[in-house]
Design a protein around this motif. Structure first.
Motif, PDB file in Angstrom:
ATOM      1  N   ILE A  52     -13.112  13.794  38.838  1.00 14.51           N
ATOM      2  CA  ILE A  52     -11.834  13.940  38.261  1.00 14.51           C
ATOM      3  C   ILE A  52     -11.044  14.014  39.858  1.00 14.51           C
ATOM      4  O   ILE A  52      -9.993  13.640  39.404  1.00 14.51           O
ATOM      5  CB  ILE A  52     -11.909  15.618  38.240  1.00 14.51           C
ATOM      6  N   PRO A  53     -11.273  14.189  40.559  1.00 13.30           N
ATOM      7  CA  PRO A  53     -11.172  14.356  41.939  1.00 13.30           C
ATOM      8  C   PRO A  53     -10.829  12.884  42.098  1.00 13.30           C
ATOM      9  O   PRO A  53      -9.530  12.445  42.675  1.00 13.30           O
ATOM     10  CB  PRO A  53     -12.000  14.299  43.024  1.00 13.30           C
ATOM     11  N   GLU A  56      -7.746  12.059  40.300  1.00 10.86           N
ATOM     12  CA  GLU A  56      -6.430  12.666  40.992  1.00 10.86           C
ATOM     13  C   GLU A  56      -6.248  11.962  41.674  1.00 10.86           C
ATOM     14  O   GLU A  56      -4.711  11.289  42.041  1.00 10.86           O
ATOM     15  CB  GLU A  56      -6.958  14.014  41.234  1.00 10.86           C
ATOM     16  N   GLU A  72      -9.970  24.518  31.093  1.00 12.54           N
ATOM     17  CA  GLU A  72     -10.064  24.612  32.362  1.00 12.54           C
ATOM     18  C   GLU A  72      -9.761  23.103  32.941  1.00 12.54           C
ATOM     19  O   GLU A  72      -8.996  22.869  33.747  1.00 12.54           O
ATOM     20  CB  GLU A  72     -11.419  25.503  33.296  1.00 12.54           C
ATOM     21  N   ARG A  73     -10.489  22.456  32.809  1.00 18.27           N
ATOM     22  CA  ARG A  73     -10.328  20.845  32.961  1.00 18.27           C
ATOM     23  C   ARG A  73      -9.700  20.682  32.244  1.00 18.27           C
ATOM     24  O   ARG A  73      -8.679  19.289  32.973  1.00 18.27           O
ATOM     25  CB  ARG A  73     -11.719  20.437  32.786  1.00 18.27           C
ATOM     26  N   LYS A  75      -6.715  21.490  32.365  1.00 17.01           N
ATOM     27  CA  LYS A  75      -5.274  21.922  33.086  1.00 17.01           C
ATOM     28  C   LYS A  75      -4.862  20.821  34.516  1.00 17.01           C
ATOM     29  O   LYS A  75      -3.745  20.486  35.496  1.00 17.01           O
ATOM     30  CB  LYS A  75      -5.293  23.503  34.523  1.00 17.01           C
ATOM     31  N   THR A  76      -6.135  19.802  34.958  1.00 17.02           N
ATOM     32  CA  THR A  76      -5.775  19.002  36.095  1.00 17.02           C
ATOM     33  C   THR A  76      -5.796  17.164  34.642  1.00 17.02           C
ATOM     34  O   THR A  76      -5.017  16.560  35.188  1.00 17.02           O
ATOM     35  CB  THR A  76      -7.310  18.917  36.450  1.00 17.02           C
ATOM     36  N   LEU A  77      -6.146  17.189  33.721  1.00 13.52           N
ATOM     37  CA  LEU A  77      -6.765  16.354  33.381  1.00 13.52           C
ATOM     38  C   LEU A  77      -6.277  16.316  31.486  1.00 13.52           C
ATOM     39  O   LEU A  77      -6.262  17.465  31.520  1.00 13.52           O
ATOM     40  CB  LEU A  77      -7.973  15.163  33.146  1.00 13.52           C
ATOM     41  N   GLY A 198      -5.573  10.899  33.625  1.00 11.24           N
ATOM     42  CA  GLY A 198      -4.661  11.940  34.324  1.00 11.24           C
ATOM     43  C   GLY A 198      -3.086  12.481  33.644  1.00 11.24           C
ATOM     44  O   GLY A 198      -2.669  11.602  32.656  1.00 11.24           O
ATOM     45  N   LYS A 199      -2.808  13.798  34.128  1.00 17.40           N
ATOM     46  CA  LYS A 199      -2.220  14.143  33.597  1.00 17.40           C
ATOM     47  C   LYS A 199      -0.129  13.073  32.838  1.00 17.40           C
ATOM     48  O   LYS A 199       0.402  13.173  32.221  1.00 17.40           O
ATOM     49  CB  LYS A 199      -0.872  15.811  33.266  1.00 17.40           C
TER      50      LYS A 199
END
Length: 247
Positions: A52-53, A56, A72-73, A75-77, A198-199
């Motif tokens: 995940i990092p 980002e 939860e994930r 929120k980032t991906l 990525g979003k």
């Protein structure tokens, strides 16, 4: 299309000993998707906890290698979901029959991968229940890779290795008589194995989903999953951001 993967997760995504080529069900699915999108597929080795990092930081376009979609994930991906799976427990054959579920591990030690948040939440909740019942807590050790976790089990430093059922079943089949799956096909934590994006990568995310939709329709998806013994994890519909908690 650059893919970050731990490459130690058979039969989903891994490298054979002495080979630099990434193989497995996920690798074959992604290669076919890339072919249909007329893109080149490149792999970047990454520890599970760094997937995940890595997205980002822009190190790669897709996080793969056994990552699961969670609220939860998300929120980032964003996630393209491609397989039903679940967390299970591997023990040495001499002791596996002693256990039926995670509830039998009060006062015991377990190993799992760094970043395995879904599995660790289950371990932590069970450990709290152990203490509430007057028993010893579960001791958990998080390690960078699957081989590291298996080594701890082989050395009897932990009582079980916690990971994805397909990977543990594959590992057990490679060493007949050495290991056993706790509780047979016991699923400790159900989840949906996915590819992470990525979003802002909605165009690539949607293109990959479309490619997999085509493969589902023409039978290629089923053929690849079945080849790797993962037909039990087939989805009847390819989805985006639909974790096990919402199914």
């Amino acid at each position: 299309m650059t893919v970050g993967s731990q490459q130690t997760f058979p039969p989903v995504e891994f490298r054979e000993a002495g080979s630099q080529a990434v193989t497995g069900a996920s690798a074959e699915l992604l290669r076919e998707v890339a072919k249909r999108l007329k893109l080149r597929l490149d792999y970047v080795q990454s520890e599970y906890a760094a997937l995940i990092p890595g997205i980002e930081a822009g190190r790669f376009d897709i996080a793969s290698g056994g990552i699961s979609d969670t609220e939860e994930r998300e929120k980032t991906l964003d996630f393209v979901n491609y397989m039903r799976s679940g967390g299970a427990m591997l023990a040495l054959a001499a002791t596996a029959a002693q256990y039926k579920s995670i509830d039998d591990f009060c006062g015991k030690s377990v190993a799992t991968l760094l970043g395995s948040r879904v599995i660790m939440e289950k371990v932590e909740a069970t450990s709290v229940a152990c203490v509430a019942a007057g028993k010893q807590p579960i001791r958990a050790e998080q390690l960078p890779s699957a081989p590291d976790a298996r080594m701890q089990l082989d050395l009897r430093r932990v009582d079980a290795y916690l990971g994805d059922l397909p990977a543990l079943a594959y590992l057990s089949s490679q060493f007949p008589g050495r290991y056993g799956i706790v509780g047979g096909n016991y699923i400790m934590t159900p989840y949906i194995t996915s590819w992470g994006f990525g979003k802002k990568a909605t165009e690539l995310r949607d293109a990959v989903k479309t490619g997999l939709d085509e493969m589902l329709a023409d039978g290629t998806y089923k053929a690849i999953m079945t080849k790797w013994g993962l037909e039990g994890g087939l989805l009847d519909k390819i989805t985006i951001n639909l974790p096990a908690s919402k199914r």
